[in-house]
Design an enzyme around this catalytic site. Structure first.
Site, PDB file in Angstrom:
ATOM      1  N   CYS A 176       0.833  -1.200   0.000  1.00  0.00           N
ATOM      2  CA  CYS A 176       0.000   0.000   0.000  1.00  0.00           C
ATOM      3  C   CYS A 176       0.873   1.258   0.000  1.00  0.00           C
ATOM      4  O   CYS A 176       1.567   1.521  -0.980  1.00  0.00           O
ATOM      5  CB  CYS A 176      -0.954  -0.042   1.195  1.00  0.00           C
ATOM      6  SG  CYS A 176      -2.347   1.088   1.028  1.00  0.00           S
ATOM      7  N   HIS A 184      -3.567  -5.569   0.994  1.00  0.00           N
ATOM      8  CA  HIS A 184      -2.887  -5.790   2.275  1.00  0.00           C
ATOM      9  C   HIS A 184      -2.853  -7.268   2.649  1.00  0.00           C
ATOM     10  O   HIS A 184      -3.765  -7.746   3.318  1.00  0.00           O
ATOM     11  CB  HIS A 184      -3.633  -5.056   3.387  1.00  0.00           C
ATOM     12  CG  HIS A 184      -3.470  -3.572   3.353  1.00  0.00           C
ATOM     13  ND1 HIS A 184      -2.450  -2.926   4.012  1.00  0.00           N
ATOM     14  CD2 HIS A 184      -4.194  -2.612   2.748  1.00  0.00           C
ATOM     15  CE1 HIS A 184      -2.560  -1.612   3.816  1.00  0.00           C
ATOM     16  NE2 HIS A 184      -3.610  -1.392   3.050  1.00  0.00           N
ATOM     17  N   GLU A 214      -1.248  -8.618   4.941  1.00  0.00           N
ATOM     18  CA  GLU A 214      -1.179  -8.771   6.407  1.00  0.00           C
ATOM     19  C   GLU A 214      -2.568  -8.664   7.043  1.00  0.00           C
ATOM     20  O   GLU A 214      -2.733  -8.989   8.210  1.00  0.00           O
ATOM     21  CB  GLU A 214      -0.200  -7.761   7.008  1.00  0.00           C
ATOM     22  CG  GLU A 214      -0.748  -6.364   7.263  1.00  0.00           C
ATOM     23  CD  GLU A 214      -0.867  -5.493   6.010  1.00  0.00           C
ATOM     24  OE1 GLU A 214      -0.716  -6.009   4.889  1.00  0.00           O
ATOM     25  OE2 GLU A 214      -1.124  -4.281   6.164  1.00  0.00           O
TER      26      GLU A 214
END
Lengths: 79, 234, 778
Positions: B86, B203, B205
């Site tokens: 990002c 993302h 994560e």
């Protein structure tokens, strides 16, 4: 002295803000609009009086950080 | 493995990255402050998401000049693995470690939602565990994620297998409707020509635990681990 | 420096201070106040800071429980124990007026303000919610406000890095020109990390941290509106407050780091409304000390600012920190690390007075405790509004029953208040911080608290919470201005009941609540009646659901040229889910599952059969009238307890509360509200048989809003157990159908005794519901 830097998106780059403003302008009755591009305007107060040196250094700064050459053009004016 | 997660003023996914690397995947992960000048003992660097320096001027524009980025550049030049997520992707582009740039979403406003991705070239450290065409469901959260590069660059990237993830529909088709931000060629993430630096807007994560509505993101981080383990062994 | 204006009765009146209040000021000071002091009194005694019109009412709220560690009114936010040495701090606050003036910055600074309230307590903010109200969305002006407010919330929350995980948005003509923006924030901390806003320790230095002070927000604080005078000419420069979420993120990180530095901080307080004024007198009042500050040491953004301006500025992202003597270097080290401005501006004294100097000259000298605690208290007159008689007399049988139920459901699902809010929440980062377990789109949001959600510990300190800890917190925010307008007492009970029902449906037990009272001018006895009755209802219901109020906010004077807004108390409820397995969502899960309605299908004792004040009545008949559905708290509690017990027994696959739009909307949402990715909704069908349910009206059965109802689904194996449990708890429970086939061919079929079987295509209904807001806004 004051440096005035104008940063605009390159012609080939999509400018959704510009497009939206163009539509809005047409919506509220402004005719004859060909294109709208939205960029940014930066003012820098400078010490000294050497305009040429200022132009050189601010142009460098514009290339290095104030604009991204991949997507943006810039112009510098010293006043 | 030893991961280093960078921390700029305004980073806000830094702790999420550390959480997943450490608590979910069981590796060492530590935060490195932007004023640090050295990476120390590091196998891979993660440049996390957020709004470094408030995204003022341009996303990623100020962060690239921080002390730590000089160290990251050296690390990458020596073949070290660097992943930008990002805002991290935006920073890597600004720093010239990745080609192109990220501009304002086509729909102008910020978009936060799960999207579908199709993996490209499986022959990179970031995709080695995902065969080409693997569908991943991973969230995005950005206002400036529209990928742009000139036609020549795009062509080179395509020929060179650098386009690693593209937005697609649930069946894997890269349609305009499945592109959340107007990215050219539906590009969600890419790598450099040497294939050791990658960046993506989604993302991983945030999609690494079942309880968070999905764990497709793990395959990306696990690919990096597998690559590093193989490299250490050889 | 400009000379201060003389104190005249006009100037006093312009500051919103009554002649009696002025007499009181003379008594407290023993002399005439100067200009700066007058300004200080005016903000400290405003409703926002003093609750002078509502204090007697607010006493009714239940505010205690064994779990409450910091209670209502003690500090910036309440704190509740959630076990294992963990605690949560949360609060809701309004930013209505600023958002009406400048929607984007007004809403953004509202978010910033509430986040500061939370980290001031020593907690790390982990999620946010909001409750928004606007006029009729067909108006371009309302669209502008809506777009601006949502954009402002997104801007601040996203950049700060806090997930905006839940919320509600309603549209009604009464909010035309007077939007409501109520922002909520929740943070988490260890018990020993609770920070206090008290100026403790005589001789301790007082620090100012954060960005420099400008003239921001001056006009808003003291002068609501006024002619241009000599004094106001200065004021007019006071611009809209502009939020800087990036700055706030840094200030928070630095403050949490400083709070973790052993023994460094004696007290901490954010500078919110009336920034420096409020923070200095409140901290001194709480500690029973005095405080002396020197304004020339306050970082200033504008030149030539007067003491009056500096004291009343509402520049954002600033904090006041009282540091234990000898720890000054810690402040310097940490704030320099984060490149943040800081300045030692004063000292804690034993005089009990707030002394403000400018270049050594005293410009204000006020007893701190007196101004903070001895604010006036008013018992306003109240009178039942005249319209109430008509409301009580209204009967829904003056309208004929529906003959087009199929179309009615389609229409209701597109009503902006009922339609999907994906246009809103997809602009909010609702996933950052890796804790969003149930995202916006179900009855309540669920957030996970994990070890690294917590603020940092002092160097070398041992961890005081168990390793690998995970806690699950459910949150919901609710309001219903129409119900409260039609019946302030009953309607307010329903607000709490609905919110608690949302939590029960997600598998959570309430821990506590925070409320935001949005009302009109309290000097109007009819409007004060609404406020008084509403608080009575809220208090009773909060007690019934064991949801003590830990704090909140009052916003009065929500008047627009057409009159006052609908009285709108909003309530945010926070609950704990005991086990991960209990987390429940509202959408149907598997084909063949049995659908059970808990509660009465229609309240036959209600003369309006649940249609009074309903979304159906307004959308279809343009009628905002009739007593709203009755809220029997005992019955409601029984339904919620049953829902929870069944969830904890592992029998429930989905639970959805029946609210706006009634049973039909509830069933439709249960069929289509699951969404896994962009353009990827997940559909289930349902075959519903209501032919056994007695109802004199079809519209009441399908769209009536009878309270205390939950639609659950369970596997066929467990249906009997649910029914038996319901019987044992004396809660009506009826099997009303089955979950059917999925995908594109899914339909919702409803058979009733009076109409032929109704059948809707789920994908078609979904598309109406999902796209309604985007079609207006994009």
């Amino acid at each position: 002295m004051k440096a005035k830097i104008t940063v605009t998106p390159k012609k080939a780059v999509l400018d959704p803000q510009g497009k939206t403003v163009q539509t809005a302008l047409e919506h509220i009755g402004f005719t004859g609009i060909k294109d709208v591009r939205i960029g940014k305007y930066i003012e820098i107060e400078l010490e000294g009086t050497d305009r040429e040196a200022a132009l050189k250094s601010i142009s460098q700064a514009s290339h290095k950080i104030l604009s991204n050459p991949v997507i943006e053009d810039y112009s510098v004016e010293i006043e | 493995m030893n991961f280093s997660v960078l921390q700029f003023p305004g980073s806000n996914c830094d702790q999420d990255c550390v959480h997943v690397l450490k608590n979910v995947l069981g590796h060492n992960a530590r935060l490195l402050w932007h004023k640090d000048t050295s990476l120390g003992d590091t196998d891979a660097v993660i440049v996390p998401g957020g709004f470094s320096y408030g995204d003022y001027l341009r996303t990623g524009a100020i962060a690239r000049y921080s002390n730590i980025m000089a160290a990251v550049k050296q690390f990458a030049d020596r073949g070290g693995l660097v992943l930008g997520i990002c805002n991290g992707f935006q920073i890597l582009c600004e720093a010239g470690l990745l080609p192109g740039a990220l501009i304002r979403n086509k729909g102008i406003s910020f978009r936060c939602e799960f999207v579908w991705l199709r993996t490209g070239n499986p022959d990179t450290p970031f995709t080695c565990k995902a065969p080409e065409g693997t569908l991943l469901r991973i969230p995005i959260a950005h206002g400036e994620g529209c990928y742009f590069a000139d036609a020549e660059t795009l062509k080179q990237m395509e020929e060179n297998g650098q386009i690693l993830w593209r937005y697609c529909d649930r069946h894997g088709n890269t349609t305009p409707e499945s592109n959340p931000n107007g990215s050219l060629l539906n590009i969600a993430g890419i790598c450099n020509a040497q294939k050791n630096v990658a960046g993506l807007m989604p993302h991983p994560e945030r999609a690494s635990e079942k309880i968070l509505s999905g764990h497709d993101g793990r395959i990306l981080l696990e690919s990096m681990v597998q690559f590093l383990e193989n490299r250490k062994r050889s | 420096m400009t000379k201060d204006p003389a104190i005249t009765p006009e100037l006093v009146a312009q500051h919103g201070i009554t002649p009696e209040e002025y007499e009181n000021i003379l008594k407290i000071l023993g002399r005439e106040p100067n200009y700066t002091e007058l300004g200080i009194f005016s903000v400290m005694w405003s409703e926002h800071c003093s609750y002078k019109n509502t204090k007697p009412l607010l006493k009714q709220f239940p505010t205690r429980s064994k779990k409450i560690l910091v209670g209502a009114g003690e500090e910036n936010a309440g704190i509740i124990d959630i076990g294992d040495n963990l605690a949560i701090a949360f609060k809701m606050e309004s930013h209505n007026h600023p958002s009406a003036v400048e929607p984007f910055q007004g809403a953004a600074t509202g978010v910033g303000g509430i986040i500061r309230d939370i980290f001031t307590m020593g907690a790390r903010p982990i999620c946010a919610m909001n409750s928004l109200r606007f006029g009729n969305l067909s108006s371009p002006e309302v669209q502008r406000l809506f777009r601006g407010v949502v954009g402002g919330i997104a801007h601040y929350g996203n950049c700060f890095g806090i997930p905006t995980i839940a919320g509600e948005v309603c549209f009604d003509d009464s909010y035309e020109g007077n939007p409501l923006v109520n922002a909520f924030c929740l943070g988490v901390l260890r018990h020993e990390q609770i920070a206090r806003g008290a100026a403790k320790g005589i001789g301790n230095p007082v620090f100012y941290v954060g960005p420099a002070t400008g003239r921001d927000g001056l006009a808003g604080a003291a002068f609501a509106s006024q002619d241009l005078t000599e004094a106001s000419a200065e004021q007019q420069r006071g611009a809209v407050q502009v939020g800087d979420p990036f700055m706030e993120k840094l200030v928070m990180e630095a403050c949490l780091e400083l709070l973790a530095a052993k023994d460094a901080v004696a007290g901490i307080q954010d500078m919110g409304a009336a920034g420096l004024t409020c923070s200095t007198c409140e901290t001194a009042a709480r500690a029973g000390t005095g405080i002396e500050i020197e304004l020339s040491k306050v970082p200033q953004r504008a030149t030539g600012m007067t003491p009056y301006e500096i004291m009343l500025s509402e520049s954002q992202e600033r904090m006041l920190i009282i540091v234990n003597k000898g720890h000054e270097a810690e402040v310097q080290r940490i704030f320099d690390k984060w490149d943040l401005p800081w300045s030692e501006i004063g000292v804690v004294t034993d005089t009990g007075r707030m002394v403000v100097k400018n270049h050594g000259q005293v410009v204000a000298n006020i007893p701190a405790a007196k101004i903070a605690n001895d604010s006036p208290v008013y018992h306003r007159d109240s009178k039942e509004p005249a319209y109430m008689q008509g409301v009580r007399a209204y009967r829904v049988n003056s309208l004929s029953d529906t003959t087009s139920p199929a179309k009615d459901l389609e229409m209701l699902l597109q009503t902006p208040t009922i339609a999907s809010k994906n246009w809103v929440y997809r602009q909010y980062d609702h996933m950052v911080r890796d804790g969003s377990v149930v995202c916006p789109g179900s009855d309540a949001a669920v957030v996970r608290i994990k070890g690294d959600s917590l603020p940092m510990l002092p160097d070398g300190a041992a961890e005081s919470v168990p390793a690998g800890i995970e806690k699950f917190i459910a949150l919901s925010v609710d309001g219903n201005g129409v119900y409260v307008y039609l019946d302030p007492y009953e309607g307010s009970k329903t607000v709490v009941a609905e919110c608690a029902r949302n939590l029960a449906c997600s598998g959570a037990t309430p821990l506590g609540s925070t409320d935001n009272l949005n009302f009109g001018n309290p000097h109007n006895p009819e409007l004060f009646f609404q406020l008084k009755e509403s608080v009575r209802g809220l208090a009773e219901a909060c007690a019934a659901f064991n949801a003590p109020v830990t704090g909140g906010n009052v916003s009065l004077y929500n008047q627009n040229p057409m009159g006052a807004i609908d009285p709108t108390p909003t309530l945010a409820l926070v609950g704990l889910i005991e086990k991960k397995e209990h987390i429940t969502t509202q959408w149907f899960k598997d084909e063949g599952d049995v659908i059970i309605l808990l509660g009465d299908a229609v309240d036959s004792a209600d003369p309006n059969l649940g249609l009074g004040g309903s979304a159906y009545l307004m959308a279809k008949h343009d009628v905002k009238n009739g007593l709203p559905p009755r809220c029997d708290l005992k019955k409601e509690k029984a339904v919620q307890d049953l829902t929870l017990e069944c969830i904890r027994s592992g029998w429930i696959k989905s639970a959805h509360d029946c609210s706006e739009g009634g049973l039909a909307v509830c069933l439709a949402e249960s069929c289509f509200s699951k969404n896994v990715a962009l353009n990827t909704p997940v559909f289930k069908g349902a075959k519903i048989d209501l032919s056994g349910v007695k109802s004199s009206r079809l519209d009441a059965l399908l769209f009536g809003e009878t309270q205390s109802r939950v639609v659950v689904s369970t596997s066929a194996d467990h249906a009997e157990q649910v029914l038996a449990k319901a019987q044992a708890s004396s809660v009506p429970a009826t099997v009303i159908g089955k979950v059917t086939g999925c995908c594109k061919a899914a339909t919702l079929d409803i058979t009733t005794a009076t109409a032929s079987t109704l059948s809707w295509s789920i994908p078609a209904l979904h598309s109406l519901w999902w796209n309604a807001l985007a079609e207006i806004m994009d």
